[in-house]
Scaffold this motif. Structure first.
Motif, mmCIF file in Angstrom:
data_model
loop_
_atom_site.group_PDB
_atom_site.id
_atom_site.type_symbol
_atom_site.label_atom_id
_atom_site.label_comp_id
_atom_site.label_asym_id
_atom_site.label_seq_id
_atom_site.Cartn_x
_atom_site.Cartn_y
_atom_site.Cartn_z
ATOM 1 N N CYS A 58 52.903 41.722 6.254
ATOM 2 C CA CYS A 58 52.069 40.561 5.926
ATOM 3 C C CYS A 58 51.616 39.855 7.198
ATOM 4 O O CYS A 58 52.290 39.914 8.229
ATOM 5 N N GLU A 59 50.490 39.170 7.103
ATOM 6 C CA GLU A 59 50.021 38.348 8.220
ATOM 7 C C GLU A 59 50.781 37.033 8.206
ATOM 8 O O GLU A 59 50.655 36.232 7.285
ATOM 9 N N LEU A 60 51.572 36.825 9.262
ATOM 10 C CA LEU A 60 52.425 35.647 9.383
ATOM 11 C C LEU A 60 52.383 35.175 10.833
ATOM 12 O O LEU A 60 51.994 35.926 11.729
ATOM 13 N N PRO A 61 52.816 33.936 11.093
ATOM 14 C CA PRO A 61 52.797 33.454 12.481
ATOM 15 C C PRO A 61 53.798 34.215 13.353
ATOM 16 O O PRO A 61 54.986 34.300 13.023
ATOM 17 N N SER A 62 53.322 34.754 14.457
ATOM 18 C CA SER A 62 54.237 35.337 15.448
ATOM 19 C C SER A 62 54.833 34.240 16.317
ATOM 20 O O SER A 62 56.016 34.265 16.646
ATOM 21 N N ARG A 63 53.985 33.285 16.694
ATOM 22 C CA ARG A 63 54.459 32.157 17.514
ATOM 23 C C ARG A 63 53.416 31.054 17.472
ATOM 24 O O ARG A 63 52.240 31.282 17.216
ATOM 25 N N TRP A 64 53.884 29.835 17.715
ATOM 26 C CA TRP A 64 52.975 28.707 17.918
ATOM 27 C C TRP A 64 52.777 28.458 19.400
ATOM 28 O O TRP A 64 51.678 28.244 19.857
ATOM 29 N N THR A 65 53.848 28.456 20.138
ATOM 30 C CA THR A 65 53.742 28.220 21.590
ATOM 31 C C THR A 65 54.562 29.270 22.325
ATOM 32 O O THR A 65 54.062 30.307 22.715
ATOM 33 N N ASP A 66 55.850 29.034 22.467
ATOM 34 C CA ASP A 66 56.756 29.905 23.199
ATOM 35 C C ASP A 66 57.894 30.295 22.257
ATOM 36 O O ASP A 66 58.598 29.430 21.728
ATOM 37 N N LYS A 125 46.464 28.957 11.661
ATOM 38 C CA LYS A 125 45.494 29.262 12.715
ATOM 39 C C LYS A 125 44.860 27.995 13.268
ATOM 40 O O LYS A 125 44.647 27.871 14.476
ATOM 41 N N SER A 126 44.572 27.040 12.377
ATOM 42 C CA SER A 126 43.975 25.787 12.836
ATOM 43 C C SER A 126 44.938 24.987 13.704
ATOM 44 O O SER A 126 44.519 24.161 14.529
ATOM 45 N N ALA A 127 46.258 25.248 13.523
ATOM 46 C CA ALA A 127 47.277 24.576 14.336
ATOM 47 C C ALA A 127 47.584 25.343 15.615
ATOM 48 O O ALA A 127 48.460 24.931 16.373
ATOM 49 N N GLY A 128 46.873 26.460 15.837
ATOM 50 C CA GLY A 128 47.035 27.199 17.090
ATOM 51 C C GLY A 128 48.022 28.341 17.043
ATOM 52 O O GLY A 128 48.358 28.907 18.093
ATOM 53 N N ALA A 129 48.481 28.719 15.856
ATOM 54 C CA ALA A 129 49.457 29.810 15.761
ATOM 55 C C ALA A 129 48.809 31.144 16.093
ATOM 56 O O ALA A 129 47.659 31.396 15.752
ATOM 57 N N THR A 130 49.563 31.985 16.773
ATOM 58 C CA THR A 130 49.176 33.376 16.976
ATOM 59 C C THR A 130 49.751 34.187 15.829
ATOM 60 O O THR A 130 50.963 34.178 15.611
ATOM 61 N N MET A 131 48.880 34.846 15.082
ATOM 62 C CA MET A 131 49.326 35.573 13.903
ATOM 63 C C MET A 131 49.649 37.018 14.256
ATOM 64 O O MET A 131 49.136 37.579 15.226
#
Length: 370
Positions: free
Chosen positions: A29-37, A17-23
């Motif tokens: 489980c809660e995991l990153p869906s994407r960071w950018t595109d 989250k601090s790196a801007g990931a959309t969870m």
């Protein structure tokens, strides 16, 4: 056996989250869906190297003199013939042949290590514990101890050599070795999605954040980056890889799910659900079967979207996405036997769907990373 409460989120959630990931929620489980595109992230896996947080897993170890006989009697693949350091993937079936779990098993000198899904961890332990009757076996829940990070793509082997001093070409698929990366002890397992050598690192949870930073620096050096699950889902669809909990589960038997050649040994002897598997095998067909689909129209159908033929119900979609190298969606679904031949055209709310075979049907673009 003492239960360990494990929250259904990656231990790296705050870091991401601090790196801007959309969870998002993936495998429960809660995991990153994407960071950018997501399309850019999928290209990392196809062209260079992608780093994936795989902390949706449950880890169970089995010790005791009857451990091999016990697991071999309840899983669909051959556990007896696993050499030390090697693994395979199996299904746990109920007596009616329906799929309760997908489980990887790795052999060590004095134990068996199983990897499954945190979203079914408690039920899985109950199911497995139920079969320990007269066997001298100890089941230990190791989920709270470990985490997994993976790298994949054409440059993954180079990253593995640089950060771990490991030559992946010397590994068999699903071979697992104990190594150290810097001062961090871990296990490395070769995994080659789409036929391209990659690997996963299993280490103590307390070391995951540091390990993520090490691997992140390694993949960025090769022009890669982190990949979220929106991109990973599209990538696995293009590779023809079905996901437990999405494309198969308790409603299916192995032949319906198309797993009869990858998850089952037909020479190992008896196991739970074998009678149904053998009956279907001898019959040669099932009423519905998982297929791969190419969609036209705008967007991607939702899970559960209806598929029709000549105005009649033909099946439904399990998962779909628009991969980075196409302008239209691809996906998977279950289709009645009258409509599951390659090339069959079906309808969905947004247009047409063609029953296909991945990755072959996706052409040269799908194979660009190979």
């Amino acid at each position: 056996m003492e239960e360990t409460a494990v929250p259904l989120e990656t231990p790296l959630a705050a870091l991401h989250k601090s790196a801007g990931a959309t969870m998002g929620t993936w495998f429960g489980c809660e995991l990153p869906s994407r960071w950018t595109d997501a399309r850019v992230e999928q290209e990392f896996a196809r062209r260079t190297v992608a780093l994936v947080d795989k902390n949706y897993r449950a880890y169970l170890s089995f010790t005791g003199p009857d451990r091999v006989r016990y697991l071999n009697a309840i899983l669909t693949n051959n556990i007896k013939e696993l050499g030390v350091g090697h693994g395979n993937v199996s299904l746990l079936l109920n007596p009616q042949g329906h799929i309760l779990a997908e489980i990887e098993t790795y052999a060590a000198a004095e134990s068996l290590f199983c990897v499954s899904y945190a979203m079914i961890r408690e039920r899985l332990i109950e199911w497995l514990d139920k079969y320990i009757i007269m066997d001298d076996v100890t089941l230990t829940d190791e989920t709270a101890r470990y985490g997994t990070l993976g790298i994949e793509g054409p440059a993954a082997a180079g990253v593995a050599m640089e950060v771990a001093g490991v030559e992946l070409s010397a590994f068999a698929e699903l071979e697992r070795r104990e190594i150290a990366v810097g001062a961090v002890p871990c296990w490395i397992t070769r995994r080659s999605p789409g036929g391209v050598a990659g690997c996963e690192f299993l280490c103590g949870r307390e070391k995951l954040a540091d390990f993520w930073q090490v691997l992140s620096a390694g993949v960025k050096k090769h022009g890669g980056g982190p990949m979220g699950y929106a991109a990973l889902s599209a990538q696995r669809l293009a590779q023809g890889v079905a996901w437990f909990g999405y494309d198969f589960g308790e409603k299916q038997i192995p032949h319906e799910a198309g797993l009869e050649t990858t998850h089952i040994s037909y020479t190992k002897g008896c196991y739970t659900g074998q009678e149904i598997v053998e009956r279907v095998r001898s019959r040669g067909q099932v009423n519905r079967r998982r297929v791969e689909l190419i969609f036209d129209g705008a967007g991607a159908p939702e899970a559960g979207a209806a598929l029709t033929a000549d105005g009649k119900e033909a099946g439904s979609v399990t998962r779909a996405a628009v991969p980075s190298f196409l302008a239209h969606a691809i996906g998977m679904g279950y289709v009645r036997k009258d409509y599951n031949a390659i090339g069959t055209k079906l309808s969905w709310a947004g247009g047409m769907a063609v029953v296909s075979k991945f990755p072959e049907a996706l052409g040269a673009e799908a194979a660009a990373a190979k």
